[in-house]
Every structure is written in C-alpha cells, then in structure tokens.
Design a protein around this motif. Structure first.
Motif, short mmCIF file in Angstrom:
data_model
loop_
_atom_site.label_atom_id
_atom_site.label_comp_id
_atom_site.label_asym_id
_atom_site.label_seq_id
_atom_site.Cartn_x
_atom_site.Cartn_y
_atom_site.Cartn_z
N SER A 195 7.08 -13.56 0.02
CA SER A 195 7.09 -14.67 1.09
C SER A 195 5.52 -13.58 1.16
O SER A 195 4.39 -14.68 1.37
CB SER A 195 7.99 -14.13 2.10
N LEU A 196 5.05 -12.54 1.07
CA LEU A 196 3.99 -12.21 1.32
C LEU A 196 2.77 -12.43 -0.15
O LEU A 196 1.22 -12.31 0.34
CB LEU A 196 4.07 -10.59 1.61
N ASN A 197 3.61 -12.37 -0.85
CA ASN A 197 2.92 -12.49 -2.01
C ASN A 197 2.19 -14.58 -1.82
O ASN A 197 1.04 -14.78 -2.50
CB ASN A 197 2.47 -12.32 -3.40
N LEU A 229 -4.11 -12.18 3.67
CA LEU A 229 -3.77 -11.28 4.13
C LEU A 229 -2.97 -9.36 2.70
O LEU A 229 -3.37 -8.84 3.46
CB LEU A 229 -2.28 -11.07 5.23
N LEU A 230 -3.39 -9.56 1.71
CA LEU A 230 -2.56 -8.92 0.82
C LEU A 230 -3.62 -7.36 0.51
O LEU A 230 -3.31 -6.32 0.70
CB LEU A 230 -1.92 -9.62 -0.77
N ALA A 243 -3.00 -5.29 3.78
CA ALA A 243 -2.32 -5.06 4.11
C ALA A 243 -1.51 -3.89 3.35
O ALA A 243 -1.05 -3.19 3.57
CB ALA A 243 -0.83 -6.49 3.60
N ASN A 244 -2.31 -3.85 1.91
CA ASN A 244 -2.37 -2.84 0.53
C ASN A 244 -3.33 -1.86 1.65
O ASN A 244 -2.63 -0.12 1.73
CB ASN A 244 -2.94 -3.36 -0.30
N LEU A 245 -4.03 -1.84 2.29
CA LEU A 245 -4.75 -1.11 3.46
C LEU A 245 -4.56 -0.25 3.74
O LEU A 245 -4.39 1.07 4.03
CB LEU A 245 -6.29 -1.52 3.49
N LEU A 246 -3.81 -0.92 4.98
CA LEU A 246 -3.06 -0.49 5.86
C LEU A 246 -1.28 0.12 5.27
O LEU A 246 -1.50 1.22 6.12
CB LEU A 246 -2.19 -1.56 6.88
N SER A 247 -1.15 -0.17 4.43
CA SER A 247 0.25 0.63 4.09
C SER A 247 -0.82 1.52 2.34
O SER A 247 0.58 3.28 2.85
CB SER A 247 0.98 -0.33 2.01
N GLY A 248 -1.23 2.04 2.45
CA GLY A 248 -2.78 3.02 1.99
C GLY A 248 -2.81 4.24 2.91
O GLY A 248 -2.05 5.30 2.90
N ILE A 249 -2.66 2.97 4.23
CA ILE A 249 -2.69 4.38 5.34
C ILE A 249 -1.66 5.45 5.61
O ILE A 249 -1.26 6.44 6.07
CB ILE A 249 -4.14 3.92 6.33
#
Length: 500
Positions: free
Chosen positions: A164-166, A172-173, A176-182
C-alpha cells in the motif's frame, strides 16, 4: 550538477526511455539500502545459530571478514552500475558485457536469479516482522499460545502495508525511507546504551578467544565455515540502489555511493552491535529455550528485567523489518518491471506497464506482493519448506552479484576505454584485486551456505537452499527454452555511456 536531462539521455543510450519519477536523493536511497540490509537488526536474529557454530569469536571475526569482502563486492558492483545505471541492474550489466554468443542466456538467467533472490529476501523481512509481532505478544502475555495461521496473517499484514505504501504512498517513499534510516541509527544507539549500562557482561575472552562447537560438526573448521551464514545474511540487499537508478538524478554517481556507503555504515554499526550483543548474551541454553522464539528478546528481557523495556527495544527491530519489507518491494518490483520491459517475463506487456499518474509500475508491485503472500501458504503447511525457500536468498543474490563481476573482470575491464567508464571508477590494479576478492568470497559463501547448520541432519534441520535454487533455475530454464529466448529483447548499449 548534471541535469535530469543527462540522466534521460544516458538511459536512451541504453535503449530505454524515462518512465519513472526521479524522486530519490542520495540520502533517501542510502537510507533505503540501510534498512533493507538491516545489518545490526538481522544480527539479533542469528545470534543463537552463530554461537552454536564456533561461539562468539567466530561470529565476530566472520562478520569482520564479511564486512571487508562485502565492501569489495559493493565497490565492484558500484563501478559497473556507474557505467550502466538502469533499473535492470545485474542482468543489464551482463548483457552489456557478454560476448554475442552468450549474451541472451547469460543476461536472462542473471535477471531470473536476481528476481528470485529479491522476492525471498523481502519475504524473509516480512516474515520476521510478522513472527516478531507474535513474539511480542508472548513476551507480554504468558497465557498466549501462538498459532501458525496467526503468524501467517501477521506476515500478510506486513506485506499489504508495504505494498500500500508503494502504490498509494509512492510520493512519500523517499521521506519514509529517510525516516526509517534515522530510526535505524538512533535505535541502534538506544539499544547499545541500554545493553551497555544494564546487561550482565560476559568476559572479553568469551567474546574474542573462547571458541566452541555445539553444531554437531566434528570438524571445527567446517563448523566455522558453515557459521559464515550468520555473517553473510545481515549484509544482503545493497544492490537495491541500482534498481532505483531510474528514480534519482545523477545515478551514475549516486547509485555507487549509496551502495558502498550503506554497506560501510551498516558494517560499522553491525560490528559495534555484534560486540555489545556478545558481551550481553546469557547462557546459550536459555537463549534457545526462550518462549518467544527470538533469542534477542530474551537478551533484552534479561538486561532490563522488564517486559515493557524488552518490548520497546524489540519494537525498534520489528519496525525496521517492516521498513525493509517496503524497501524490498520497491526494489524487487523495479527489477521485475525492467525485466518485463525487455520482454523477459510471462505477460511482459502487462507487467511492464507504468501508471501514468503515479509513474510507478503498480502491476509489478502488486505481483511481487501476491507471490510473497502465496509463499505464506507453504509456511502454513510446512514451516521447514517455507524456511528452505527463504534460505535461497543468499544463493540467489550472491549468484546475481558474482556473474556481472566475473564478466566485467574478463570482458569489461580489459576492453573498455577510459571514457566509457562512469564517474565512479576504481584504479585498474585496485579494481582487479577487489574483483578477485569479491568473486572468491561470493563463491566461498555460496558453497558453505548450502551446508546444514547443525548435525546430525534431519528432515527438519536440513539445508534445502540448494534444492530450491536448482528448482528455480530449472523452472526458469524451461520457460527460457520454450518461450523466453524468442521474445527476450536483450538490452544492448548503443554507445559509450561513460564520460558524463
């Protein structure tokens, strides 16, 4: 800074037109690779197996060796990706480097193997997230009796969220990936501090010198080499950067930097976490007997003496597994889409479609999810068979890394002119040495990843990865011989793409 137009022109020289949106920056792409690899998080799940195959010192030194060799692989692949920055990645590189006589078959099998490896790697991340969620319930409720069908539903839930995110959150991906990296980095720091302050500590000799063998292998050397699996699995998936090459500007420079950077950062974090985790482990028997099924949760519980504290620490790892699933579906769908674009898959016309409004290959994304959901039925029927399929990730991805490096070493490096290289170019002598080191490590790891991790061998603990890999290759071979070879439009570089 080169413009997007130069990226589009470079792509046109490789026979394709720009269809995807170039939304990713070097930071968001690097974060995607960091979370897809999830090195320190993955080390949490393999700690017990590693302790059985040689003890703590073997895990530490195997990981150190694996990090060094993986950086060599990433540098080798990064140099090739800089020359040929396309979403097809490995199979496109092989097509560009192969002699005409073997070009079609070599490129097609490289792509087929890579797609299979990515599908099961992403499925393993979703599966880990689902079962860890179930384990968190066990951690907080002694009366809960886990059921396999519940684990399946949680696995599917993670896949549906990631898909769904994809599809609907594609814009927003990158964020979202940047926040996950943090979260990946800050979560590491938080857990390291908690374990450092609160966990009972093993001795330095236990971590660095006391070798043990509880695997059942009579030969300590074989047991140690079989233990390579614990150091290889946490360092898979960095090729995702090359499959996003058509979604970021200046891909010839940024893709190699994302690959090498993510491996280096994850290697440093993984090594530091490995040392702290090994200092913090309790008795192996207690880890193996944990009711959650995840030894790292037992380590966190023993350190904090609190189910709530262990839950918070464990959730960080589970959230990164979910982020890895979303990143894996992104990468795998782009590979499948590129493969279909070259008419290499069944229903290639349907799968190569790109949604005009979102500029996302939605059909490829959905198919990846469906294939992974179908794998869940195998888990429902036989968890051993399901784990056997997931274990193909190392063989599939490592083979897809090895083939283009071999072709580049034999056919590319000696023949390419200096202006044909991309901006990420290794000095010739160093490049050859790194290529040879990468090939040697890839072959060694593939061989011993097929060995059973413990002896004696039973139907339940047998390593079926080679059987699954052979089955996947045979299935692909049958399709290629009957239909694929007549339809496959082998990607050929029309002119030099270096020098931009």
């Amino acid at each position: 800074m080169p413009s997007t137009k130069s990226d589009d022109e470079r792509l046109a020289q490789m026979g394709h037109v720009q269809e995807l949106r170039r939304d990713y920056s070097i930071w968001s792409l690097g974060s995607l690779c960091l979370c897809l690899m999830a090195t320190w998080e993955a080390l949490s799940t393999v700690i017990a197996t590693a302790l059985m195959n040689g003890g703590a010192p073997c895990l530490f030194f195997n990981l150190l060796i694996s990090i060094i060799c993986t950086i060599a692989i990433a540098l080798s692949l990064g140099e090739i990706a800089s020359i040929y920055p396309t979403a097809g990645g490995q199979y496109h590189w092989v097509a560009a480097l192969s002699p005409p006589a073997t070009r079609s078959v070599a490129a097609w099998f490289s792509g087929w193997i890579n797609v299979g490896g990515q599908i099961v790697l992403t499925a393993s991340a979703a599966f880990a997230a689902g079962l860890q969620t179930q384990a968190l319930i066990i951690l907080n409720d002694d009366s809960y009796i886990p059921q396999r069908w519940q684990g399946l539903l949680l696995y599917w839930t993670v896949l549906i969220y990631a898909t769904s995110l994809n599809v609907w959150g594609s814009k927003l991906l990158p964020t979202a990936n940047l926040l996950s990296g943090i979260l990946h980095v800050t979560g590491f720091l938080a857990i390291i501090i908690v374990l450092g302050v609160m966990a009972p500590k093993n001795t330095a000799s236990f971590v660095f010198t006391e070798v043990s063998n509880r695997s059942g292998w009579s030969n300590d050397g074989v047991s140690w080499l079989v233990g390579l699996l614990s150091a290889v699995y946490p360092l898979l998936g960095y090729d995702a950067a090359c499959h996003l090459a058509e979604e970021m500007p200046h891909a010839s420079r940024n893709v190699p930097l994302a690959m090498v950077g993510s491996v280096t950062v994850n290697g440093v974090l993984g090594l530091g976490y490995c040392i702290m985790l090994l200092f913090s482990t309790g008795p192996l028997e207690a880890l193996l007997a944990t009711p959650t099924g995840f030894p790292f949760m037992q380590i966190f519980f023993d350190a904090t003496e609190s189910a709530a504290g262990a839950t918070v620490m464990s959730i960080i790892i589970t959230l990164i597994a979910i982020a890895a699933t979303a990143a894996g579906i992104t990468s795998t769908s782009r590979t499948l889409w590129a493969f279909a674009r070259d008419k290499a898959t069944p229903f290639h016309g349907y799968l190569s479609h790109v949604n005009t409004s979102s500029q996302i290959p939605v059909r490829a994304v959905v198919l990846v999810m469906i294939l992974q959901m179908l794998l869940g039925f195998i888990y429902l029927g036989n968890s051993t068979a399901f784990n056997a399929i997931l274990s193909m990730a190392i063989l599939g991805l490592y083979a897809s890394y090895c083939i283009p490096i071999v072709y580049f070493l034999i056919f590319g490096r000696p023949k390419l002119q200096p202006y044909e290289f991309g901006p990420f170019k290794l000095p010739k002598g160093l490049g050859v040495a790194l290529n040879l080191l990468a090939i040697g490590w890839l072959v060694l790891a593939m061989v011993f990843s097929c060995f059973p991790t413990i002896m004696p061998v039973t139907p339940q603990n047998m390593n079926y990865s080679s059987v699954v890999m052979v089955g996947w290759v045979v299935l692909g071979g049958a399709y290629y011989i009957i239909w694929g070879r007549r339809k496959f439009e082998v990607p050929v570089v029309g002119s030099a793409v270096g020098g931009f």
